[in-house]
Design a protein around this motif. Sequence first.
Motif, PDB file in Angstrom:
ATOM      1  N   VAL A 173       0.864  -1.185   0.000  1.00 45.81           N
ATOM      2  CA  VAL A 173       0.000   0.000   0.000  1.00 45.81           C
ATOM      3  C   VAL A 173       0.894   1.227   0.000  1.00 45.81           C
ATOM      4  O   VAL A 173       1.922   1.262   0.673  1.00 45.81           O
ATOM      5  CB  VAL A 173      -0.925  -0.006   1.246  1.00 45.81           C
ATOM      6  CG1 VAL A 173      -1.673   1.306   1.370  1.00 45.81           C
ATOM      7  CG2 VAL A 173      -1.890  -1.179   1.175  1.00 45.81           C
ATOM      8  N   LYS A 174       0.487   2.224  -0.764  1.00 50.90           N
ATOM      9  CA  LYS A 174       1.319   3.424  -0.878  1.00 50.90           C
ATOM     10  C   LYS A 174       1.047   4.367   0.294  1.00 50.90           C
ATOM     11  O   LYS A 174      -0.103   4.584   0.674  1.00 50.90           O
ATOM     12  CB  LYS A 174       1.027   4.158  -2.188  1.00 50.90           C
ATOM     13  CG  LYS A 174       2.085   5.217  -2.525  1.00 50.90           C
ATOM     14  CD  LYS A 174       1.740   5.952  -3.801  1.00 50.90           C
ATOM     15  CE  LYS A 174       2.369   5.276  -4.989  1.00 50.90           C
ATOM     16  NZ  LYS A 174       1.891   5.911  -6.246  1.00 50.90           N
ATOM     17  N   GLN A 175       2.120   4.868   0.858  1.00 56.87           N
ATOM     18  CA  GLN A 175       2.034   5.795   1.984  1.00 56.87           C
ATOM     19  C   GLN A 175       1.909   7.232   1.457  1.00 56.87           C
ATOM     20  O   GLN A 175       2.230   7.495   0.297  1.00 56.87           O
ATOM     21  CB  GLN A 175       3.297   5.664   2.839  1.00 56.87           C
ATOM     22  CG  GLN A 175       3.483   4.281   3.410  1.00 56.87           C
ATOM     23  CD  GLN A 175       2.304   3.829   4.249  1.00 56.87           C
ATOM     24  OE1 GLN A 175       1.986   4.410   5.280  1.00 56.87           O
ATOM     25  NE2 GLN A 175       1.578   2.794   3.781  1.00 56.87           N
ATOM     26  N   PRO A 176       1.463   8.127   2.328  1.00 62.61           N
ATOM     27  CA  PRO A 176       1.329   9.525   1.901  1.00 62.61           C
ATOM     28  C   PRO A 176       2.628  10.088   1.329  1.00 62.61           C
ATOM     29  O   PRO A 176       2.609  10.930   0.425  1.00 62.61           O
ATOM     30  CB  PRO A 176       0.941  10.242   3.188  1.00 62.61           C
ATOM     31  CG  PRO A 176       0.274   9.200   4.000  1.00 62.61           C
ATOM     32  CD  PRO A 176       0.962   7.899   3.676  1.00 62.61           C
TER      33      PRO A 176
ATOM     34  N   TRP B  28       6.205   2.663  -0.401  1.00 62.08           N
ATOM     35  CA  TRP B  28       5.332   1.486  -0.323  1.00 62.08           C
ATOM     36  C   TRP B  28       5.591   0.736   0.963  1.00 62.08           C
ATOM     37  O   TRP B  28       6.712   0.609   1.413  1.00 62.08           O
ATOM     38  CB  TRP B  28       5.594   0.548  -1.491  1.00 62.08           C
ATOM     39  CG  TRP B  28       5.125   1.069  -2.822  1.00 62.08           C
ATOM     40  CD1 TRP B  28       5.860   1.711  -3.748  1.00 62.08           C
ATOM     41  CD2 TRP B  28       3.810   0.952  -3.349  1.00 62.08           C
ATOM     42  NE1 TRP B  28       5.098   2.020  -4.841  1.00 62.08           N
ATOM     43  CE2 TRP B  28       3.822   1.554  -4.630  1.00 62.08           C
ATOM     44  CE3 TRP B  28       2.606   0.414  -2.880  1.00 62.08           C
ATOM     45  CZ2 TRP B  28       2.695   1.623  -5.438  1.00 62.08           C
ATOM     46  CZ3 TRP B  28       1.485   0.469  -3.684  1.00 62.08           C
ATOM     47  CH2 TRP B  28       1.528   1.073  -4.958  1.00 62.08           C
ATOM     48  N   VAL B  29       4.520   0.174   1.507  1.00 64.47           N
ATOM     49  CA  VAL B  29       4.638  -0.666   2.697  1.00 64.47           C
ATOM     50  C   VAL B  29       3.919  -1.980   2.410  1.00 64.47           C
ATOM     51  O   VAL B  29       2.786  -1.983   1.913  1.00 64.47           O
ATOM     52  CB  VAL B  29       4.002   0.024   3.930  1.00 64.47           C
ATOM     53  CG1 VAL B  29       3.874  -0.956   5.091  1.00 64.47           C
ATOM     54  CG2 VAL B  29       4.838   1.219   4.345  1.00 64.47           C
TER      55      VAL B  29
ATOM     56  N   ALA C  77      -5.456  -6.701   4.911  1.00 64.94           N
ATOM     57  CA  ALA C  77      -5.331  -5.250   5.014  1.00 64.94           C
ATOM     58  C   ALA C  77      -5.388  -4.601   3.632  1.00 64.94           C
ATOM     59  O   ALA C  77      -6.044  -3.571   3.423  1.00 64.94           O
ATOM     60  CB  ALA C  77      -4.019  -4.892   5.715  1.00 64.94           C
ATOM     61  N   ALA C  78      -4.718  -5.235   2.688  1.00 60.88           N
ATOM     62  CA  ALA C  78      -4.702  -4.675   1.343  1.00 60.88           C
ATOM     63  C   ALA C  78      -6.104  -4.706   0.733  1.00 60.88           C
ATOM     64  O   ALA C  78      -6.523  -3.772   0.052  1.00 60.88           O
ATOM     65  CB  ALA C  78      -3.719  -5.447   0.470  1.00 60.88           C
TER      66      ALA C  78
ATOM     67  N   PHE D  97      -1.393  -5.636  -5.671  1.00 58.09           N
ATOM     68  CA  PHE D  97      -1.446  -7.048  -5.270  1.00 58.09           C
ATOM     69  C   PHE D  97      -0.520  -7.861  -6.172  1.00 58.09           C
ATOM     70  O   PHE D  97      -0.484  -7.641  -7.386  1.00 58.09           O
ATOM     71  CB  PHE D  97      -2.874  -7.598  -5.444  1.00 58.09           C
ATOM     72  CG  PHE D  97      -3.866  -7.002  -4.498  1.00 58.09           C
ATOM     73  CD1 PHE D  97      -4.069  -7.568  -3.232  1.00 58.09           C
ATOM     74  CD2 PHE D  97      -4.633  -5.888  -4.869  1.00 58.09           C
ATOM     75  CE1 PHE D  97      -5.013  -7.024  -2.373  1.00 58.09           C
ATOM     76  CE2 PHE D  97      -5.560  -5.357  -4.014  1.00 58.09           C
ATOM     77  CZ  PHE D  97      -5.764  -5.906  -2.754  1.00 58.09           C
ATOM     78  N   PRO D  98       0.210  -8.826  -5.616  1.00 60.62           N
ATOM     79  CA  PRO D  98       1.006  -9.709  -6.479  1.00 60.62           C
ATOM     80  C   PRO D  98       0.090 -10.630  -7.276  1.00 60.62           C
ATOM     81  O   PRO D  98      -0.838 -11.209  -6.726  1.00 60.62           O
ATOM     82  CB  PRO D  98       1.871 -10.498  -5.488  1.00 60.62           C
ATOM     83  CG  PRO D  98       1.170 -10.424  -4.189  1.00 60.62           C
ATOM     84  CD  PRO D  98       0.350  -9.160  -4.179  1.00 60.62           C
ATOM     85  N   LEU D  99       0.355 -10.691  -8.557  1.00 56.99           N
ATOM     86  CA  LEU D  99      -0.464 -11.509  -9.449  1.00 56.99           C
ATOM     87  C   LEU D  99       0.343 -12.751  -9.825  1.00 56.99           C
ATOM     88  O   LEU D  99       1.475 -12.633 -10.297  1.00 56.99           O
ATOM     89  CB  LEU D  99      -0.801 -10.695 -10.699  1.00 56.99           C
ATOM     90  CG  LEU D  99      -1.786 -11.283 -11.691  1.00 56.99           C
ATOM     91  CD1 LEU D  99      -3.179 -11.362 -11.080  1.00 56.99           C
ATOM     92  CD2 LEU D  99      -1.816 -10.446 -12.957  1.00 56.99           C
TER      93      LEU D  99
END
Lengths: 531, 445
Positions: free
Chosen positions: A294-297, A301-302, A308-309, A444-446
Amino acid sequence: MTPPSPSSVPAAPPAAAAVTIDGRAVPFRPGQTVIQAAHAVGIDVPHYCYHPGLSVAGNCRICMVEVEGSSKPQIACKLPCAEGLKIRTQSPLALEARAGVMEMLLVNHPLDCPICDQAGECHLQEYSFAFGQGATRATTEKTHLPKNVPFGAKVVYDAERCIKCTLCVRFVDEIAGTHELAMGGRSDQEIVIMTAKGEFTTPYAMNIIDLCPVGALTSRDFRFKSRLWFMDFTPTLCTGCARGCNVTLGARTGRLMRLEPRFNAEVNRWWMCDPGRLGYGHVNSATRLTAPRVKQPDGSWVEVTVEAALAFAGALLRAARMSGGGMSGGGMSGGGGDVLCDGNLALEELQLAKDLAAALKGQARFAAAVGKDGDSLLIVNEKGANAKGAEALGLARQSAPAPALVLLVEEHDNVGKALRDGSGAKVVFASDATHVPASAEVAFPLPTFAEKDGWLVNVDGHVQALRRSPQTGPQGLTSAVELLDELLTELASPRGGRGLSDVRAELRSLPALAALIWTAVEAPAPAEATT
Amino acid sequence: MTTPATRRTPETKVLSLNFGVPDSWTLKVVRERGAYQALEKALKTMTPEQVTAEVKTSRLRGRGGAGFPAGVKWGFVPKSSPKTKYVVCNADESEPGTFKDRYLMELDPHLVLEGCLLAAYAVGASVIYIYVRGEYPLSIARLEGAMAEARAAGLVGANILGSSFSCEAWVHPGAGAYICGEETGMLESLEGKRGHPRIKPPFPAVEGAFASPTLINNVETLAHVPWIVTNGGAAFAKQGIPPDPANPRAVGSSGTKLMGVSGPVRTPGVWEFEFGITLRELIYGYGGGPLPGRTIKAVIPGGISMPVLTDAELDVKMGFDELAKAGSGLGTACAIVMDDTCDMVKACINIAHFFADESCGQCTPCREGCHWLEKIYKRIDAGQGTLADLDLLASLFGNIEGRTICALADAAVWPLRSILKKFRPEFEARLARPVTAVAGQAVMS
């Protein structure tokens, strides 16, 4: 087979023509050879130089069988079936002839199995165990011939291991039609030579490696990388183009090691192209996405848990749906709820992507590259491995950049950088971190083609199954089907809550897909393929 | 030592009639002596079927070594074919010790050409290839000269001698491979490919050169045809050895045959006889017998590819069936003589090396086996062999013979096997632990 008709004239039906092999009546069609008739009913007649897809050379002599009435053993690969012919494949004469050939083949063979890539799938080894002698009588100095000879950049030739069966020469003559190989020299100095300077012009050259019954032709890409018995093998498909060649995927410790063609009479016969065979680099990429992020402000990326995602993505998508076209002005006009899919995605994934787009009040589209290298053998210009399936499901093809909210991008540059960046997508499914556009908020990893079960529709309308290779790629990836279904649930779509088998059942009942050819996925999964 | 008194049956000169005549290779000389009269007779008075019938009546057998009835072979060529039919004259005379076809090509090339033309007329072929051994430059030159003369005289080309029969003829030199004398290896070579023999069937008569019906005959076989056409098949059949009515497989050896002798004899050479003289007569009577102070140890009756006969076995008649019955074969009827100074182990190295080197490399047993044989013989010669090597040789003969596409492997085995059988003590004496002839056991050293 015509069922017997009881009302017909009581004349004896013409008996099917048959030869007798080892006391068993074996039917044959006109023109068939003894080896073909025998193989058709599962009688194993050993062979090196015989291949059902190539002309008969009759030079290796291992397929010699005893023919009643003939004092000399005959080669089964060239012996035409004839009514009344009596063949013995296990008689003392046949076995002696076979053992004699085995011995001759090993007189000058280097016996370097411990360093040979073919070990484990070598017909010399197999037939030695079956028909050879335990102790050697060949104590004379061996003939020495060229080794480590490059045949172009992709194939390596060892003339000492070579049994001069000429399968490789016949392949480039008869299938590729490019004639780069020939036999040179004579007697025990005979070797395969490359007549063209430097490189094959055919994109099918690596098939000669599979054809080679011994370790004389090895793959520059695969050689010395793994012993076969440490690998596992999965019958699946190549996704390099829309042909959908059937392949056997070999994997070891998380890495895809090699792809080899697997016979399919309707699709690729015994062959596959070199670009397809070598086009697996993205599977082993060092920049694979291994966990959702998820991208942070601050733009960094975290990595987060899948749950959560999903929650983050769900909230993002719900917000977008609420605002509808309200995102206009931000470069997102139109397509606010659209989903852009890779043309390699499986039918199951595309079906859920369609549902997702519907839940977002948008449209699902697909993108796939179009090449210029199509030929008359296997390669087609359509690079979307499931482009035909996407079209059948009603997805429109996108070739110019257009906005989308969700992007699923797998491999092979079907969704090129221009389309990825031009989509402005917020929710991205990608196999590789380098494919995630700057606009993404969650990624998401595909799983790639090697790591999933799924159905693809090839260029001719054959529905064929991708199968998951358990050892390949990042371990523990959640399938795209599962992720998309969870998002539908997040969006409170009535279409949520389905698993792979539910989606498959649904696909089977879709009238739009009824015209496709389903025989391949109805058949049981093929046994582990051998060359 | 005295040479045994030997009869000298007179020669019968049919093929060799023009040998020794000055400029016998020119059309001017031989036409005055009757060349091309048979062709004229056939074209003007006989149908193609009648020509074939005369050849069948003659019981002419192939002179290349196998002795297959020529007329029967001609009958295999389909009468009507949408494809061009070919006659290929096998002039790749590369059998060791054999030099009979060379005499014909150098001294009477028009006879060879006339035979080819008659065969072409009989089977309906419109193209003739004479595939000549590359190491025969004079044969090639004389045949090409003869063709040019014949073409200028209207004997080759369109409407030969004013008839409706048209036929082209070409010389095709080989490039130095024994295997290209095998008829299908020759066809591959003729087509510009490697001389790898083909799997038969299909036989060349049905699918030969350029996948078309092709008649292949040896030089000497074809050179007989003009005489047969002129004098009739029955007259030819009267010569030589008649069929054995008690043995349906012994179809006799009709006509005359060029026979040769090479090796350590006083007067090696080539002569022409009716079948029926003995091998002893050939070697002692014409070959002059062994050199002074020597004795004959072994003879291969024709070429190198047949089993050997010892001096005691030389009273056999030179005939296809007679030599087969004696455990050998007529082959090319050019005998190789080995005298008492010949080391049989070294002779085997020589033979094995020849076949190993000339193996085309196609079939496993021949490609690998012939070299293996050579290496074993070399080991024995070096005094490093064991008794087990002799058993190994015998076992390998069986694994090579009859296990390949063509007969080259058989040809390698036959002389070697017979030498080991008939001269085994010589091999045993050379082993690392020699075997005493009396005890038959290895002497402990």
